[in-house]
Design a protein around this motif. Structure first.
Motif, short mmCIF file in Angstrom:
data_model
loop_
_atom_site.label_atom_id
_atom_site.label_comp_id
_atom_site.label_asym_id
_atom_site.label_seq_id
_atom_site.Cartn_x
_atom_site.Cartn_y
_atom_site.Cartn_z
N LEU A 138 0.82 -1.37 -0.04
CA LEU A 138 -0.20 -0.12 -0.14
C LEU A 138 0.91 1.34 0.13
N THR A 185 -14.94 4.57 -9.02
CA THR A 185 -14.64 4.15 -7.66
C THR A 185 -16.07 3.56 -6.93
N ILE A 232 -0.41 5.15 -0.11
CA ILE A 232 -1.32 4.81 1.14
C ILE A 232 -0.69 4.54 2.37
N HIS A 253 -7.91 5.27 -4.68
CA HIS A 253 -7.26 4.49 -4.09
C HIS A 253 -7.97 3.42 -2.99
N ARG A 266 1.63 2.71 -3.36
CA ARG A 266 0.57 3.18 -3.94
C ARG A 266 0.19 4.57 -3.18
N LEU A 290 -4.49 8.85 2.65
CA LEU A 290 -4.16 8.83 1.15
C LEU A 290 -3.26 9.96 0.87
N ASP A 332 -8.09 -0.28 -3.73
CA ASP A 332 -6.83 -0.95 -3.39
C ASP A 332 -6.74 -1.28 -1.79
N ASP A 359 -6.17 10.79 -3.38
CA ASP A 359 -6.76 10.12 -4.59
C ASP A 359 -7.69 9.14 -3.94
#
Length: 797
Positions: A281, A463, A286, A588, A284, A581, A591, A585
């Protein structure tokens, strides 16, 4: 600063000098706490080495060395390897998280050497002068030097009301600024601050807020840990005293049973799975403040989102300013556009709305002499307005429903078209009363309307479509006009977004609970109501996630099962959330959900393998005590089976992608799958031992046949939990079968695998086929019993 003494003015203007800062650094008066909620390097090493089960392994190793049974120390390299791997993975995860925490670390604006600069809050020293604005979390205990702020101390005291702090007021670290701006002098920093002392107390009491998975594993380990000592003592007594076995044989049999009962790899598996997920994560962007949030978000069935910063982008734009048609009571000289410019110029640039209005007014190019404010009341998420007093009157800017109150219907026709199109509308009006601080009780005459818009996030539809497919209900909770929020939610693709309600009408718990069942969009929600909505959803049995980016979201975020913040929002929200985040975004979010599913589903599946061995060893130990026969297996044989039917496949399966939705409770799911295999193992091996005694077969033959029989059942359960198969799973299965066969043939002495007599081979074949049928029917029986129990439980409800 006109009313301040010269000394205070100079303190604010000058701040500390470089020499004064250095002096305090040398004295240790820095805002850096030595108390953290995360593990230190030392704690990671100690938590992986000084464990209860490692102590048990040390004791049984000493016993095996004492009786000269060195061959049965084959479990030691596995235990040492497990410990090293666990330490390395946790340290790697800590290193990555520490780097990300530095990026997301709170910053403060400090006055030093007569200049403002932004530094990490942990680099502040006592007596520093800092500037606090809306959204800032107060980083150390301080006193207000100049200015007025409204502070929320709910995270510390539980009191949700906003408290006004003026010159001389104390500020507690851990609270956050809801509105206003002030200069404050730091009094208690680092370990002396209020929030650090609270953190120390919380850490001393331990963390009870564990995820269901961790809590279930802890329960398993706890009961196993309690049971192995008396069972071990009884097994040794039976072997050595009752069955007249040698000291070596008695200890070896006892150790074999204990090793089978200890889930030595389960903790490691969970730790590594969570650490790897944290690192994945992190790549990404996160950040996880709390690893339990991975599981919580994976189980979420209701997602509460704020409009601004989640559905829409954080930036706000003024589309236009419209003069009111209902301002006939004002003199003809009143110029709403000029007033808007003066209003914006006077307000601190401490939120997105004022920032957008300032940008708009700068383009108007009105250069006449500006009004000077007499009194400023910053925007509050509770009252939904801000206010300024000029010499020619008192003026307010805020949400039309709150500013106009019972007169709202008179202006509704002027703004309804904008509201229906998803715009946010603020009214600028003249207040006929004098006290604007505690609510508007007198008439407000509208001068004009500011039409604002937030662009919907580019990937919002995708999303929200994902969450719809996954059966996750989305609730939009916003402080804006419900009709406006509904329109924005519809454009973002949120299901049932046309069902909206004004939260101001929900004045009882019953109305709140009923509304949650009927409506998707809740507008004009106060911070306290956001918290009550989340609590009501949890009370209804839902697992709730709350996303937000503002200080008005924090109370709800703290009560949610999982809280997600955008890094671009307020600092206080980012520090309070479990998941941040970093690139703000919202796309995510899937994810994080998928990563949580991977962890929980895979650990759950692998836990079945570990628990099969535990159930088998426990029940076989109890049977051997009941029927007075010596435990038939050796530790090296248990190690062989554990390696190729549990350890290696368990870890490899835990790394595989797994998008399956999490259902049911962790412990129940694991037990239902492990029990049939565990019972099959114990019935098959116990029957084999009894038949071996009937046919007077050598004990070595029985032990080898039992090992092979356990391997057969182990691969049957491995095959069962790996469904549906893919190339990776076939590869894992083939690799482990090959590994076990290789060790059984070429390392047979090390793992105590001896040649078997023809009768023993025949018994092994017969019991292997019987075990497959037994496992199948036991699985069906337990599933039927579970269905029956669920029906009975449902009827009782």
């Amino acid at each position: 600063m006109n009313n301040l003494s010269d000394e205070v003015k100079n303190n604010i203007i000058n701040g500390l000098s470089e020499a004064e800062v250095q002096e305090r650094v040398e004295e240790g008066l820095v805002n850096r706490s030595t108390i953290t909620t995360g593990k230190s390097v030392k704690e990671i090493i100690l938590s992986n080495t000084l464990t209860y089960f490692n102590l048990i392994f040390l004791i049984i190793s000493i016993l095996l060395i004492y009786v000269g049974s060195f061959r049965n120390l084959t479990f030691l390299p596995i235990i040492i390897g497990n410990t090293i791997i666990g330490i390395v993975q946790e340290l790697r995860a800590k290193q990555i998280l520490d780097k990300m925490n530095i990026i997301n670390a709170p910053h403060s604006i400090v006055i030093r050497n007569r200049a403002q600069e932004q530094i990490l809050s942990e680099n502040l020293v006592r007596d520093d002068i800092i500037l606090l604005t809306t959204g800032n979390q107060i980083c150390a205990d301080a006193v207000v030097m100049e200015g007025t702020v409204q502070v929320n101390e709910a995270l510390l005291t539980g009191e949700a009301d906003e408290i006004e702090k003026t010159t001389g007021s104390k500020l507690l670290s851990g609270s956050y600024v809801v509105a206003g701006q002030c200069y404050a002098k730091l009094e208690h920093v680092g370990n002396d601050s209020y929030i650090t002392k609270l953190t120390a107390e919380a850490k001393a009491m331990g963390n009870d807020e564990q995820s269901e998975m961790i809590r279930s594993i802890n329960q398993l380990v706890k009961w196993i840990g309690i049971g192995i000592i008396p069972i071990g003592a009884l097994l040794f007594y039976q072997g050595y005293v009752v069955n007249q076995e040698t000291m070596q044989k008695s200890i070896v049999s006892m150790v074999a049973a204990l090793i089978g009962m200890i889930p030595e790899g389960l903790y490691l598996l969970t730790t590594i799975a969570l650490a790897l997920s944290t690192m994945r994560l992190a790549k990404r962007h996160i950040l996880l403040h709390d690893m339990k949030s991975i599981e919580a978000l994976a189980r979420v069935d209701v997602l509460c989102v704020d409009k601004t910063g989640t559905i829409t982008e954080t930036r706000m734009e003024v589309d236009e300013f419209i003069k009111s048609l209902t301002n006939q009571e004002l003199s003809i000289t009143e110029d709403p556009e000029q007033l808007l410019v003066d209003y914006a110029f006077s307000m601190a640039n401490d939120n997105a709305t004022i920032h957008a209005i300032k940008e708009y007014t700068e383009k108007l190019n009105i250069n006449v002499e500006r009004r000077k404010p007499i009194n400023i009341i910053p925007f509050s998420s509770t009252t939904k307005y801000s206010a300024i007093s000029f010499e020619d009157g008192n003026f307010v800017l805020g949400a039309p429903e709150f500013v106009m109150r019972e007169d709202y219907n008179t202006i509704a026709p002027e703004i309804s078209s904008y509201v229906k199109n998803g715009h946010r509308v603020l009214v600028l009006g003249k207040y006929s009363g004098s006290n604007m601080k505690d609510g508007l009780t007198d008439k407000v005459v509208p001068l004009g309307y500011i039409v604002l818009t937030n662009p919907i996030r580019e990937n919002a539809k995708t999303t929200f479509s994902y969450f719809k497919e996954q059966g996750v209900t989305v609730k939009v909770i916003s402080g804006d006009n419900p009709e406006t929020v509904s329109e924005v939610a519809k454009r973002a693709g949120i299901e049932n977004a046309e069902r909206f309600i004004d939260a101001g009408t929900l004045n009882t718990d019953r109305k709140l609970a009923d509304a949650l069942e009927q409506y998707t969009v809740f507008g004009r929600v106060t911070p306290k109501q956001k918290q009550l909505l989340v609590q009501a959803l949890k009370n209804a049995g839902h697992t709730v996630a709350m996303t937000g980016d503002g200080v008005n979201d924090i109370l709800a975020m703290k009560d949610a099962d999982c809280s997600v913040a955008m890094a671009s929002g307020s600092e206080a929200a980012a520090q309070a959330a479990q998941v941040v985040l970093l690139d703000s975004d919202f796309a995510h979010m899937p994810d994080v959900v998928l990563e949580g599913r991977r962890v929980v589903n895979n650990v759950q599946r692998s836990s079945v393998l570990f628990l099969v061995k535990n159930i088998f060893s426990l029940l076989l130990a109890l049977l051997s005590l009941w029927f007075s026969f010596t435990y038939p297996l050796e530790p090296s044989q248990i190690s062989l089976i554990s390696m190729f039917t549990i350890g290696i496949p368990g870890f490899l399966l835990a790394l595989e992608p797994n998008k399956k939705r999490i259902e049911g409770h962790f412990l129940k799911n694991v037990m239902l799958k492990a029990l049939p295999a565990g019972l099959t193992d114990v019935l098959a091996v116990a029957s084999l031992v009894i038949c071996g005694q009937v046919f007077s077969l050598p004990k070595n033959d029985i032990a080898t046949a039992s090992t092979m029989l356990l391997a057969v059942v182990g691969f049957i359960i491995l095959f069962k939990i790996s469904e549906p198969f893919n190339r990776i799973k076939y590869g894992i299965l083939i690799f482990n079968i090959f590994g076990l066969v290789f060790c059984g043939i070429f390392l047979n002495q090390l793992f105590a695998i001896s040649e078997m007599s023809k009768i023993c081979v025949l018994l092994l074949i017969v019991f292997s086929f019987a075990a497959e049928s037994l496992f199948r029917y036991l699985t069906i029986l337990i599933e039927k019993l579970d269905e029956l129990y669920s029906r009975i439980k449902h009827r009782k409800k």
